[in-house]
Design a protein around this motif. Structure first.
Motif, PDB file in Angstrom:
ATOM      1  N   SER A  46       0.840  -1.197   0.000  1.00  0.00           N
ATOM      2  CA  SER A  46       0.000   0.000   0.000  1.00  0.00           C
ATOM      3  C   SER A  46       0.879   1.253   0.000  1.00  0.00           C
ATOM      4  O   SER A  46       2.021   1.233   0.474  1.00  0.00           O
ATOM      5  CB  SER A  46      -0.899  -0.018   1.227  1.00  0.00           C
ATOM      6  N   ASP A  47       0.317   2.361  -0.522  1.00  0.00           N
ATOM      7  CA  ASP A  47       1.025   3.635  -0.513  1.00  0.00           C
ATOM      8  C   ASP A  47       0.622   4.462   0.700  1.00  0.00           C
ATOM      9  O   ASP A  47       1.202   5.510   0.987  1.00  0.00           O
ATOM     10  CB  ASP A  47       0.717   4.390  -1.816  1.00  0.00           C
ATOM     11  N   SER A  48      -0.356   3.960   1.445  1.00  0.00           N
ATOM     12  CA  SER A  48      -0.946   4.743   2.533  1.00  0.00           C
ATOM     13  C   SER A  48      -0.026   4.819   3.745  1.00  0.00           C
ATOM     14  O   SER A  48       0.847   3.964   3.936  1.00  0.00           O
ATOM     15  CB  SER A  48      -2.282   4.112   2.935  1.00  0.00           C
ATOM     16  N   THR A  57      -3.856   2.810  -3.274  1.00  0.00           N
ATOM     17  CA  THR A  57      -2.771   2.982  -4.257  1.00  0.00           C
ATOM     18  C   THR A  57      -1.627   2.060  -3.850  1.00  0.00           C
ATOM     19  O   THR A  57      -1.491   1.666  -2.679  1.00  0.00           O
ATOM     20  CB  THR A  57      -2.239   4.421  -4.258  1.00  0.00           C
ATOM     21  N   TRP A  58      -0.796   1.709  -4.831  1.00  0.00           N
ATOM     22  CA  TRP A  58       0.246   0.718  -4.597  1.00  0.00           C
ATOM     23  C   TRP A  58       1.631   1.325  -4.608  1.00  0.00           C
ATOM     24  O   TRP A  58       1.902   2.273  -5.333  1.00  0.00           O
ATOM     25  CB  TRP A  58       0.165  -0.377  -5.675  1.00  0.00           C
ATOM     26  N   SER A  59       2.531   0.783  -3.772  1.00  0.00           N
ATOM     27  CA  SER A  59       3.941   1.182  -3.828  1.00  0.00           C
ATOM     28  C   SER A  59       4.783   0.182  -3.067  1.00  0.00           C
ATOM     29  O   SER A  59       4.259  -0.694  -2.372  1.00  0.00           O
ATOM     30  CB  SER A  59       4.148   2.569  -3.230  1.00  0.00           C
ATOM     31  N   THR A  60       6.086   0.313  -3.190  1.00  0.00           N
ATOM     32  CA  THR A  60       6.979  -0.562  -2.432  1.00  0.00           C
ATOM     33  C   THR A  60       7.717   0.263  -1.377  1.00  0.00           C
ATOM     34  O   THR A  60       8.753  -0.154  -0.857  1.00  0.00           O
ATOM     35  CB  THR A  60       8.021  -1.228  -3.351  1.00  0.00           C
ATOM     36  N   ARG A  61       7.134   1.450  -1.013  1.00  0.00           N
ATOM     37  CA  ARG A  61       7.868   2.352  -0.122  1.00  0.00           C
ATOM     38  C   ARG A  61       8.111   1.744   1.249  1.00  0.00           C
ATOM     39  O   ARG A  61       9.113   2.035   1.900  1.00  0.00           O
ATOM     40  CB  ARG A  61       7.132   3.680   0.021  1.00  0.00           C
TER      41      ARG A  61
END
Lengths: 277, 361
Positions: A46-48, A57-61
């Motif tokens: 998740s980007d949250s 929204t998606w991410s690898t953060r």
């Protein structure tokens, strides 16, 4: 489909149709077992700022956040080190104990067996409290030594049981044969017995590793200072802030755990086919 | 292994006792196995024969007693220092090694060089007629082949003593019969002192130089197969080896009487009051014509059994004891036999009239 429903599912002539309830409950049980574990996987991407499901929204953060955090990296290294050392200590002890229990004809040996597997039956929190006070006295609280000793205690029963069950199907006469042919007992064990139970020993070792790696209760009490384990850090992080980093770590742990279990199962299967082959 | 007979070692067992709880597995056993001899320990299960073998091998430490191989006291030596070959009941081959790996194992332990090992393994395999089988896996072998590999493994390092624990019991009858002869030949060729354990009396009679009959942890009789069969020391031995019926013998003056018949015998009579007449089915016959010197018993036919190569006729004496008579059969023999309920006269030659000690000895 009708044909499949009516066809026998086993030699007892029970049909797949009659077994349908069994298939359905099995699938539901498996989903219930696995789903809570896997729910963190999408959450970790998740980007949250917060743990949310399903993610918008998606991410690898959060993976970056984990790998870039010295604190998490230190905890990971502590956990891996503890797990490896636990495996290295618990496996030989457990294998030797299982061998001794199997080979010896001494009476009262059942008691030794029960004592060895007690850590499995006692609530872990009791072991943790006991270890805490004992370690204060021994001055090994918050040390790697203390952690490995406590985890070894938890892992030994698994090693004893898995190795012990492999020894049950092993013919000890082979070892006697080796001894009559000129091998001292230790050599007979290493050259004849061990190669034939090696898959069980490998499985035992992996289970010992996982026992330590997944363990949180004892770690809460006796790991800390410079040596907090990954699980302890995760638990504290959950309490302090709800941060998706936890989800990414969890995902990585699931991957590692599943991979090791898969190896254990494959090793076990390889052992069995070799036995029957 | 050389085909020349090597120096075999005698085995001396003195006063060996082993108890499990209150049970005597071995009760003050003494035994001399001559060098190069094939000696069989024969007894029912639980008799102590296997315990005695395990004492020889070093797997069982007796409570007391002495065990010598040649002049060397062995009782405290662990199995791997006894330098004897042993064949186990279930072969105990190592499934994770090849045939050559199994046979080479004792040589490897003794630090034999690779090239010498290969040739000695092959020679041992040839001795048991498995030349060229070295590369096979253990699971690919039949029962008889496994037995041969186990044998090759136990002789490849040229031990001077060979122990065998019911090695043929897992084989089918035909193969077992053949292996008995083969083992016998192998023993003659290699000449090692051999102690063989079995519960099969026929196997013991076929293979042994001498047989020690074991029961209740004691040796009941140690003798050649012939002596054992012809003059058993007591009822247990007579009963265990061959089929026998026993009649109580009473002494009236100088004569011995069984079932009302005064006995003529040219056998040695044991010096004891408690005597039994031993009747072997093949030594009793149906009277034809003049009995001559034979002892004659009146009886009634109670059962007649057709067994192909022979017949077995059961006959009841006046006192109710049932005897059996075995006779060879040719075409038509069975038709000439008396029928059920017929009175018959049974004869026993004085040479076959054997009196033995009553009781279990």
């Amino acid at each position: 489909m009708i044909g499949w429903f009516g066809s026998p599912a086993s030699e007892t002539q029970i049909t797949h149709g009659q077994r349908l309830w069994l298939y359905i409950t099995s699938v539901i049980t498996m989903i219930l077992l696995v789903l809570p574990t896997f729910i963190v996987i999408p959450m970790s991407f998740s980007d949250s700022q917060y743990l949310e499901f399903p993610p918008q929204t998606w991410s690898t953060r959060w993976y970056q956040s984990y790998f870039n955090s010295p604190e998490w990296m230190r905890a990971t290294s502590t956990s891996l080190k503890a797990a490896t050392l636990t495996m290295l200590v618990a496996t030989p002890i457990g294998v030797l104990a299982a061998y001794g229990l199997h080979a010896s004809k001494l009476p009262y040996l059942r008691i030794a067996f029960v004592l060895l597997i007690t850590p499995m039956m006692v609530p872990v929190v009791l072991i943790a409290i006991g270890a805490f006070y004992a370690y204060v006295k021994l001055q090994i609280l918050y040390t790697m030594t203390g952690l490995v000793l406590a985890h070894t205690l938890l892992a030994i029963p698994l090693v004893v049981i898995v190795t012990g069950s492999a020894l049950k199907t092993y013919d000890m006469n082979q070892e006697n044969a080796a001894r009559s042919l000129g091998a001292p007992r230790w050599k007979a064990f290493l050259t004849i017995t061990l190669p034939q139970i090696k898959f069980a020993v490998i499985v035992s070792g992996l289970l010992a590793f996982l026992t330590s790696f997944d363990e949180v209760v004892i770690a809460m009490f006796i790991s800390g200072g410079d040596n907090p384990t990954l699980t302890r850090n995760m638990f504290n992080a959950l309490r302090d802030q709800i941060d998706p980093t936890i989800a990414s770590i969890s995902t990585l742990m699931i991957v590692l755990t599943t991979a090791l279990m898969a190896i254990a199962v494959l090793a076990g299967r390889a052992g069995r086919t070799k036995d029957s082959g | 292994m050389s085909d020349v007979k090597q120096d075999a070692l005698p085995i001396t067992v003195r006063g060996v006792t082993k108890t499990y709880g209150k049970v005597f597995a071995l009760d003050d056993v003494s035994l001399d196995v001559r060098s190069g001899e094939f000696l069989t320990l024969l007894g029912p299960s639980g008799s102590g024969k296997t315990t005695l073998l395990m004492v020889l091998a070093g797997f069982t430490r007796p409570d007391r007693g002495s065990l010598k191989f040649g002049e060397t006291e062995m009782i405290r030596k662990p199995p791997h220092l006894r330098d004897l070959g042993m064949v186990f009941q279930n072969y105990a081959l190592f499934p994770h090694m090849t045939v050559a790996g199994n046979v080479g194992y004792p040589l490897k332990l003794r630090g034999v060089s690779k090239t010498e090992m290969a040739s000695r393994v092959e020679r041992a395999l040839e001795t048991v007629q498995l030349g060229g089988y070295g590369d096979r896996g253990i699971e690919q072998l039949s029962g008889g082949q496994k037995q041969r590999v186990a044998l090759a493994r136990s002789i490849v390092f040229e031990p001077r003593i060979l122990l065998m624990d019911e090695p043929l019991s897992a084989l089918d009858k035909k193969l077992r019969d053949r292996m008995q002869i083969e083992l016998r030949h192998l023993h003659e060729k290699l000449g090692m002192t051999t102690v063989y354990v079995t519960h099969d009396q026929r196997e013991a009679l076929t293979m042994s130089d001498r047989i020690a009959v074991v029961n209740h942890g004691r040796i009941m009789q140690l003798a050649t197969p012939q002596e054992l069969y012809e003059q058993p020391a007591n009822k247990f031995v007579a009963d265990f080896i061959g089929d026998s019926t026993f009649l109580e013998v009473t002494r009236q003056g100088d004569t011995y009487v069984a079932a009302g018949v005064p006995l003529r015998t040219n056998r040695k009579i044991p010096d004891t009051r408690d005597l039994l007449l031993m009747l072997r089915p093949e030594r009793v016959s149906l009277l034809e014509g003049d009995p001559g010197e034979a002892n004659v018993f009146d009886a009634t036919v109670s059962e007649l059994v057709y067994q192909g190569e022979s017949f077995l006729l059961y006959a009841r004496l006046q006192d109710g004891t049932e005897l059996s008579v075995r006779g060879a059969m040719r075409a038509g023999t069975f038709q000439t036999l008396p029928s059920l309920g017929d009175p018959v006269k049974l004869t026993l030659d004085p040479a076959d009239t054997v009196l033995i000690e009553g009781g279990e000895g």
